[in-house]
Design a protein around this motif. Structure first.
Motif, short mmCIF file in Angstrom:
data_model
loop_
_atom_site.label_atom_id
_atom_site.label_comp_id
_atom_site.label_asym_id
_atom_site.label_seq_id
_atom_site.Cartn_x
_atom_site.Cartn_y
_atom_site.Cartn_z
N THR A 59 0.84 -1.19 0.00
CA THR A 59 0.00 0.00 0.00
C THR A 59 0.88 1.24 0.00
O THR A 59 1.81 1.36 0.80
N TRP A 60 0.56 2.15 -0.91
CA TRP A 60 1.28 3.41 -1.07
C TRP A 60 0.32 4.56 -0.82
O TRP A 60 -0.88 4.45 -1.10
N VAL A 61 0.84 5.66 -0.31
CA VAL A 61 0.05 6.87 -0.17
C VAL A 61 0.74 8.03 -0.87
O VAL A 61 1.96 8.02 -1.05
N ALA A 62 -0.07 8.98 -1.28
CA ALA A 62 0.42 10.27 -1.74
C ALA A 62 0.20 11.21 -0.57
O ALA A 62 -0.92 11.34 -0.07
N ALA A 63 1.28 11.83 -0.11
CA ALA A 63 1.21 12.70 1.05
C ALA A 63 1.61 14.12 0.66
O ALA A 63 2.62 14.32 -0.01
N ALA A 64 0.78 15.06 1.07
CA ALA A 64 1.05 16.48 0.85
C ALA A 64 1.16 17.11 2.23
O ALA A 64 0.16 17.22 2.94
N GLY A 65 2.37 17.45 2.61
CA GLY A 65 2.56 17.90 3.98
C GLY A 65 2.25 16.72 4.89
O GLY A 65 2.72 15.61 4.67
N GLY A 66 1.42 16.90 5.85
CA GLY A 66 1.03 15.81 6.74
C GLY A 66 -0.25 15.12 6.32
O GLY A 66 -0.74 14.26 7.05
N ASP A 67 -0.81 15.49 5.16
CA ASP A 67 -2.10 14.95 4.74
C ASP A 67 -1.96 13.85 3.70
O ASP A 67 -1.23 14.01 2.72
N VAL A 68 -2.69 12.76 3.88
CA VAL A 68 -2.78 11.72 2.85
C VAL A 68 -3.84 12.18 1.85
O VAL A 68 -4.98 12.47 2.22
N VAL A 69 -3.44 12.27 0.57
CA VAL A 69 -4.35 12.77 -0.47
C VAL A 69 -4.61 11.73 -1.56
O VAL A 69 -5.39 11.97 -2.48
#
Length: 153
Positions: A59-69
């Protein structure tokens, strides 16, 4: 990425990301597939991310700052999940996820998407995927007609 956007990093999901990744999935599903009935409650989706997807799948996430987007799940040569927060669509994150999936599975990939999801069809076809199987939905929990896509290098 558009100017002014926070830098988006793709990284493996950590246990602490499970709740936020599930929230992205829920919001994206509701926005993209409003007519498709989900067979699982929000709590069940959260539990699945917490107990199965994040600890047991790639599982991968796209993170912008501290937020998972965004969230992407690979299961061998299967691109099992790819969902973005609705407000983060159209910024190249999905393109980056597909490139990563191809890198991780260079022999090829396949995926399922619902027949009613025209934007997903166009997205995957733009990335070289071809529709190879259409079903009546009897094989999925939603009982929604779907289509299997495949990409081969």
């Amino acid at each position: 990425m558009r100017s002014g956007d926070r830098a988006v990093v793709l990284r493996r999901a950590l246990p602490r990301d499970a709740g936020a990744a599930a929230d992205v999935w829920l919001r994206s599903f509701a926005a993209a597939l409003p007519a498709v009935v989900r067979p699982r409650s929000d709590a069940e989706v959260h539990a699945y991310f917490r107990h199965v997807l994040v600890p047991l799948r790639e599982t991968w996430v796209a993170a912008a700052g501290g937020d998972v987007v965004g969230v992407m799940v690979l299961e061998g040569e299967e691109l099992a999940q790819l969902y973005l927060a609705p407000e983060w669509r159209g910024r190249g994150i999905g393109d980056r996820f597909v490139a990563l999936a191809k890198e991780r599975s260079p022999a090829g990939l396949s995926l399922w998407t619902f027949q009613v999801n025209g934007p997903a069809h166009r997205f995957y076809e733009r990335h070289g995927f071809t529709a190879v199987q259409w079903t009546d939905g009897s094989g999925n929990e939603e009982r929604e007609p779907d289509v299997r896509y495949a990409w081969r290098p």
